[in-house]
Design a protein around this motif. Structure first.
Motif, PDB file in Angstrom:
ATOM      1  N   TYR A 186      18.109  -1.191 -13.194  1.00  0.00           N
ATOM      2  CA  TYR A 186      18.725  -1.014 -11.873  1.00  0.00           C
ATOM      3  C   TYR A 186      18.565   0.411 -11.336  1.00  0.00           C
ATOM      4  O   TYR A 186      18.568   0.622 -10.127  1.00  0.00           O
ATOM      5  N   ARG A 187      18.385   1.403 -12.200  1.00  0.00           N
ATOM      6  CA  ARG A 187      18.199   2.763 -11.704  1.00  0.00           C
ATOM      7  C   ARG A 187      16.790   2.993 -11.163  1.00  0.00           C
ATOM      8  O   ARG A 187      16.542   3.997 -10.493  1.00  0.00           O
ATOM      9  N   LEU A 188      15.885   2.075 -11.460  1.00  0.00           N
ATOM     10  CA  LEU A 188      14.507   2.217 -10.960  1.00  0.00           C
ATOM     11  C   LEU A 188      14.284   1.426  -9.678  1.00  0.00           C
ATOM     12  O   LEU A 188      13.179   1.434  -9.134  1.00  0.00           O
ATOM     13  N   ILE A 189      15.327   0.731  -9.201  1.00  0.00           N
ATOM     14  CA  ILE A 189      15.180  -0.043  -7.968  1.00  0.00           C
ATOM     15  C   ILE A 189      14.765   0.840  -6.796  1.00  0.00           C
ATOM     16  O   ILE A 189      13.949   0.434  -5.964  1.00  0.00           O
ATOM     17  N   PRO A 190      15.293   2.087  -6.671  1.00  0.00           N
ATOM     18  CA  PRO A 190      14.817   2.935  -5.553  1.00  0.00           C
ATOM     19  C   PRO A 190      13.316   3.187  -5.567  1.00  0.00           C
ATOM     20  O   PRO A 190      12.738   3.473  -4.526  1.00  0.00           O
ATOM     21  N   LEU A 191      12.664   3.067  -6.719  1.00  0.00           N
ATOM     22  CA  LEU A 191      11.218   3.286  -6.767  1.00  0.00           C
ATOM     23  C   LEU A 191      10.452   2.197  -6.023  1.00  0.00           C
ATOM     24  O   LEU A 191       9.321   2.415  -5.589  1.00  0.00           O
ATOM     25  N   VAL A 192      11.066   1.013  -5.891  1.00  0.00           N
ATOM     26  CA  VAL A 192      10.408  -0.087  -5.187  1.00  0.00           C
ATOM     27  C   VAL A 192      11.098  -0.380  -3.867  1.00  0.00           C
ATOM     28  O   VAL A 192      10.911  -1.449  -3.287  1.00  0.00           O
ATOM     29  N   ASP A 193      11.893   0.561  -3.388  1.00  0.00           N
ATOM     30  CA  ASP A 193      12.600   0.407  -2.119  1.00  0.00           C
ATOM     31  C   ASP A 193      12.119   1.494  -1.169  1.00  0.00           C
ATOM     32  O   ASP A 193      12.332   2.682  -1.392  1.00  0.00           O
ATOM     33  N   LYS A 194      11.462   1.091  -0.080  1.00  0.00           N
ATOM     34  CA  LYS A 194      10.933   2.069   0.878  1.00  0.00           C
ATOM     35  C   LYS A 194      12.037   2.861   1.550  1.00  0.00           C
ATOM     36  O   LYS A 194      11.860   4.029   1.870  1.00  0.00           O
ATOM     37  N   ASN A 195      13.185   2.215   1.771  1.00  0.00           N
ATOM     38  CA  ASN A 195      14.276   2.922   2.428  1.00  0.00           C
ATOM     39  C   ASN A 195      14.838   4.043   1.562  1.00  0.00           C
ATOM     40  O   ASN A 195      15.477   4.961   2.067  1.00  0.00           O
ATOM     41  N   ALA A 196      14.651   3.941   0.249  1.00  0.00           N
ATOM     42  CA  ALA A 196      15.111   4.991  -0.662  1.00  0.00           C
ATOM     43  C   ALA A 196      13.977   5.950  -0.999  1.00  0.00           C
ATOM     44  O   ALA A 196      14.021   6.642  -2.019  1.00  0.00           O
ATOM     45  N   ASP A 197      12.939   5.972  -0.159  1.00  0.00           N
ATOM     46  CA  ASP A 197      11.794   6.861  -0.341  1.00  0.00           C
ATOM     47  C   ASP A 197      11.041   6.538  -1.636  1.00  0.00           C
ATOM     48  O   ASP A 197      10.549   7.430  -2.322  1.00  0.00           O
ATOM     49  N   MET A 204      13.720  -4.944   0.205  1.00  0.00           N
ATOM     50  CA  MET A 204      13.123  -5.235  -1.104  1.00  0.00           C
ATOM     51  C   MET A 204      12.637  -6.674  -1.179  1.00  0.00           C
ATOM     52  O   MET A 204      11.575  -6.961  -1.741  1.00  0.00           O
ATOM     53  N   ALA A 205      13.414  -7.599  -0.603  1.00  0.00           N
ATOM     54  CA  ALA A 205      12.996  -8.999  -0.604  1.00  0.00           C
ATOM     55  C   ALA A 205      11.709  -9.181   0.189  1.00  0.00           C
ATOM     56  O   ALA A 205      10.812  -9.931  -0.219  1.00  0.00           O
ATOM     57  N   ILE A 206      11.590  -8.479   1.315  1.00  0.00           N
ATOM     58  CA  ILE A 206      10.359  -8.565   2.115  1.00  0.00           C
ATOM     59  C   ILE A 206       9.184  -7.994   1.334  1.00  0.00           C
ATOM     60  O   ILE A 206       8.093  -8.589   1.288  1.00  0.00           O
ATOM     61  N   ASP A 207       9.386  -6.830   0.697  1.00  0.00           N
ATOM     62  CA  ASP A 207       8.300  -6.222  -0.076  1.00  0.00           C
ATOM     63  C   ASP A 207       7.921  -7.096  -1.259  1.00  0.00           C
ATOM     64  O   ASP A 207       6.732  -7.203  -1.606  1.00  0.00           O
ATOM     65  N   ALA A 208       8.921  -7.730  -1.890  1.00  0.00           N
ATOM     66  CA  ALA A 208       8.619  -8.616  -3.016  1.00  0.00           C
ATOM     67  C   ALA A 208       7.807  -9.820  -2.560  1.00  0.00           C
ATOM     68  O   ALA A 208       6.845 -10.230  -3.222  1.00  0.00           O
ATOM     69  N   ASP A 209       8.179 -10.416  -1.414  1.00  0.00           N
ATOM     70  CA  ASP A 209       7.411 -11.549  -0.891  1.00  0.00           C
ATOM     71  C   ASP A 209       5.994 -11.122  -0.516  1.00  0.00           C
ATOM     72  O   ASP A 209       5.036 -11.876  -0.708  1.00  0.00           O
ATOM     73  N   LEU A 210       5.863  -9.902   0.005  1.00  0.00           N
ATOM     74  CA  LEU A 210       4.535  -9.397   0.364  1.00  0.00           C
ATOM     75  C   LEU A 210       3.683  -9.199  -0.888  1.00  0.00           C
ATOM     76  O   LEU A 210       2.511  -9.593  -0.927  1.00  0.00           O
ATOM     77  N   ASN A 211       4.268  -8.600  -1.932  1.00  0.00           N
ATOM     78  CA  ASN A 211       3.517  -8.404  -3.178  1.00  0.00           C
ATOM     79  C   ASN A 211       3.188  -9.719  -3.856  1.00  0.00           C
ATOM     80  O   ASN A 211       2.172  -9.840  -4.542  1.00  0.00           O
ATOM     81  N   ALA A 212       4.073 -10.700  -3.672  1.00  0.00           N
ATOM     82  CA  ALA A 212       3.829 -12.006  -4.288  1.00  0.00           C
ATOM     83  C   ALA A 212       2.812 -12.825  -3.504  1.00  0.00           C
ATOM     84  O   ALA A 212       2.407 -13.892  -3.960  1.00  0.00           O
TER      85      ALA A 212
END
Length: 699
Positions: free
Chosen positions: A375-386, A167-175
């Motif tokens: 916090y329940r929507l975190i899987p929506l922005v986590d590739k590992n959680a599909d 998630m940190a990598i994806d956040a840095d990429l989006n930022a």
């Protein structure tokens, strides 16, 4: 030239040959191991292989000492496996030759085994057995067990931390802090780290098994040697016991000492904390940097050396050395402080009392676009959680750039524990512009107005367009589609809402930086057009205002060449941004018409009653910025709402066609209350299109 080319092509086969040799190292080693288990080896070859095994273990230990982080030696689990198999195969080969030739003397299995059996334990097989068992206990109970436990815990924590790191990598990429290649490398590093600790957890079992196998092999060799020596070679029990036991102990020690070194290397690899220093620098830099520690340690050693019957020389020598080293370090620190005080005396006198002064680093800039999730929507922005929301957000930005005409700012995604677990919040420049809820694992069934039956679920509204909707379980998805519902998943709900708000606030997202980037991009295709207009004829601020006016009225700015050409034509005589916007709209008339009425069919629009149009024209003629009389404004708004309802019920777009002089005034007045309404002028419609007034306002 030919010589250089020939040299390059001459080097290539050499490079390929070198790579092929390195690639063959693994298969060759496996073949060696299998060969040692099957084929009888002469003593000389055994000496070479035992020496190679010792050298390999020392090399592995030194490499582990000089690595900065575990992944620098990612091949260590495989090296551990191969070295263990190599030692076991050497045990098999040496056992064969010990049992076959052990009756000839202690040098039957080579000089290496003889040296370990005689010089290391003094030729005493009882001492050799004790030393061998102690080495195995140290290896098995202490080093291997501790390293295995560390590897197990590290593997567990590394796997648990993977979603957060992704998630940190994806956040840095989006930022925009990293690019796609850097993100790919960081994801690969995270996965390699997890695989490394998982492999180390399993590889440590090889070393433990090796220690157990060494003990069993030693017992079998001693018993087998006694049987072979006494029964087959008619040796006395004492002579057979001495010969075969010394050979077995030498064989065991020459294998267990490299095993102990390899186990130590495994412990170093998994127990160290990754920094920019190797383990030796870490130890010396953190153990011997505090003079107080050295002073106290030296004092304790000196006091112990003064006790009667203690080894005074050893204690006093080491204690005095520690005290002397502490004094030298303290003098060095005092000299360094004195020199720095002399250099900084002037600034220190003028320095303020406060040590933590505010700086520009304390200023936090507001994100242009932000998405906060519960916090329940975190899987929506986590590739590992599909989760697919990150991909959809990238698609939103790409689609926006293609359809609207400029690249919107990066959308920063954060989790917010203050939100409800299933809630999300969309912010524009720090201000909330949209909120909603999404339920991962459920589907949103949207009622477009033509459903045939109701469906059970949690009633709600589509957050993007306000349509009635129901959150349903997955097993009701097909049934809802049969009933006429539009069914979408939770990530699509959030992405659609975000896309709707981004398009709706496109004018606010077009900042000066985006305009400059747009001008630079256009200048690559039409450099003379850009150079002649900005900033010679038209300022960047005015251009930004014109483009924002177009976006506020839903007009894309993809056709920048037409926009700039129109501005170049009219900017000489017009200075007001609204007047320039009207001129640009005339140049974009065909594109604006096609946006709402594609093709060449009839344009069924809404129109103004002639009486109402006359009144509005008179109001416009009285002032440059006319204000409508309250009663007239209310009537105009009410009648327009009714006409829009009739237009939409007929399946027609809500487009109002008026005289060119009235268009800007009506667009500004009606836009706040009726954002879905688009106001066009007759001058913007191409001559080839046929106009039909389907609904009349004020008639």
């Amino acid at each position: 030239m030919n010589a250089r080319v020939g040299a390059l092509f001459g080097k290539r086969p050499q490079m390929l040959a070198g790579n092929n040799l390195r690639a063959l190292a693994g298969p060759i080693l496996i073949c060696m191991i299998l060969g040692m288990m099957i084929l009888p080896l002469p003593p000389f070859l055994l000496d070479l292989l035992f020496t190679f095994n010792i050298a390999l273990s020392v090399m592995v230990l030194l490499v582990s000492m000089y690595t900065m982080k575990p992944l620098d030696f990612a091949a260590f689990p495989s090296v551990l496996l191969f070295s263990t198999l190599l030692r076991l195969s050497l045990n098999v080969a040496s056992t064969r030759i010990v049992l076959l030739e052990g009756h000839t003397g202690p040098d039957a299995a080579g000089q290496v085994i003889e040296s370990f059996g005689h010089f290391l334990v003094g030729g005493n097989f009882a001492v050799g057995i004790v030393v061998f068992v102690i080495l195995m206990i140290i290896n098995f109970m202490v080093i291997t067990k501790g390293a295995g436990r560390i590897a197990e815990v590290s593997a567990r924590f590394t796997l648990d931390a993977m979603p957060g790191k992704q998630m940190a990598i994806d956040a840095d990429l989006n930022a925009g802090l990293i690019n796609e290649d850097q993100a790919r490398k960081r994801r690969l590093q995270v996965s390699q780290e997890a695989e490394f600790y998982g492999s180390m957890d399993g590889a440590s079992k090889f070393v433990r098994g090796d220690a157990i196998a060494g003990l069993i092999i030693m017992v079998i060799n001693i018993i087998g040697g006694l049987i072979v020596g006494v029964v087959q070679h008619d040796m006395s029990f004492a002579a057979a016991g001495k010969n075969y036991t010394l050979l077995t102990i030498g064989d065991g020690l020459v294998a267990q000492i490299p095993s102990l070194v390899i186990s130590t290397a495994a412990g170093v690899i998994v127990s160290r904390v990754a920094t920019d220093e190797d383990i030796g620098t870490q130890l010396t830099g953190q153990l011997f940097t505090n003079p107080r520690v050295l002073m106290i340690t030296g004092s304790i050693l000196v006091l112990m050396g003064l006790i009667p019957n203690m080894p005074h020389f050893a204690f006093l020598l080491l204690g005095g050395g520690a005290i002397q080293l502490s004094r030298m370090m303290k003098k060095r620190e005092e000299a360094k402080q004195a020199s720095s005080a002399l250099v900084d005396v002037a600034p220190a006198a003028a320095a303020p009392v406060e040590s933590n002064e505010a700086s520009w680093d304390d200023v936090t800039l507001i994100d242009a676009l932000g998405l906060e999730v519960g916090y329940r929507l975190i899987p929506l922005v986590d590739k590992n959680a599909d989760g697919e929301l990150l991909k959809r957000i990238k698609s939103i930005r790409k689609k926006f750039a293609q359809e609207i005409g400029f690249l919107p700012p990066v959308i920063h995604i954060r989790d917010n524990l203050e939100l409800r677990p299933n809630a999300y919040r969309i912010a524009l420049k720090g201000v909330e512009v949209g909120v909603g809820e999404a339920f991962p694992g459920q589907w949103l069934a949207i009622n477009p107005g033509q459903v045939t039956a109701a469906i059970p679920g949690t009633p709600t509204q589509d957050p993007a367009f306000g349509l009635p909707a129901v959150w349903i379980d997955t097993n009701l998805r097909e049934q809802a589609q049969v009933y006429g519902y539009t069914v979408v998943d939770s990530s699509t709900v959030v992405a659609t809402h975000l896309n709707h708000l981004v398009v709706q606030h496109a004018a606010e997202l077009l900042g000066r930086q985006e305009v400059q980037a747009l001008i630079t991009r256009t200048g690559k295709d039409a450099p003379s057009l850009v150079e002649d207009l900005v900033p010679k004829t038209l300022s960047l601020t005015t251009l930004q205002k014109v483009l924002q006016n177009l976006l506020e009225e839903g007009v894309p700015i993809r056709d920048m060449r037409t926009i700039l050409e129109s501005l170049s034509e009219h900017a000489v005589k017009l200075t007001d941004a609204h007047d320039l916007t009207a001129a640009v709209r005339l140049a974009l008339g065909r594109a604006i018409t096609q946006q709402w009425y594609p093709g060449n069919g009839d344009m069924q629009v809404m129109g103004l009653d002639s009486g109402l149009e006359r009144v509005l024209s008179q109001a416009l003629s009285t002032s440059a910025n006319p204000g409508l009389e309250p009663g007239l404004a209310h009537t105009l708004l009410t009648e327009t709402q009714k006409a829009i309802m009739r237009q939409q019920n007929a399946g027609l777009p809500p487009v109002l066609l008026v005289q060119h002089a009235l268009r800007a005034m009506l667009a500004r007045f009606l836009r706040r209350s009726l954002p879905q309404l688009k106001v066009l002028s007759y001058a913007e419609v191409p001559d080839t299109r046929t106009i039909k007034v389907a609904n009349l306002i004020g008639g």
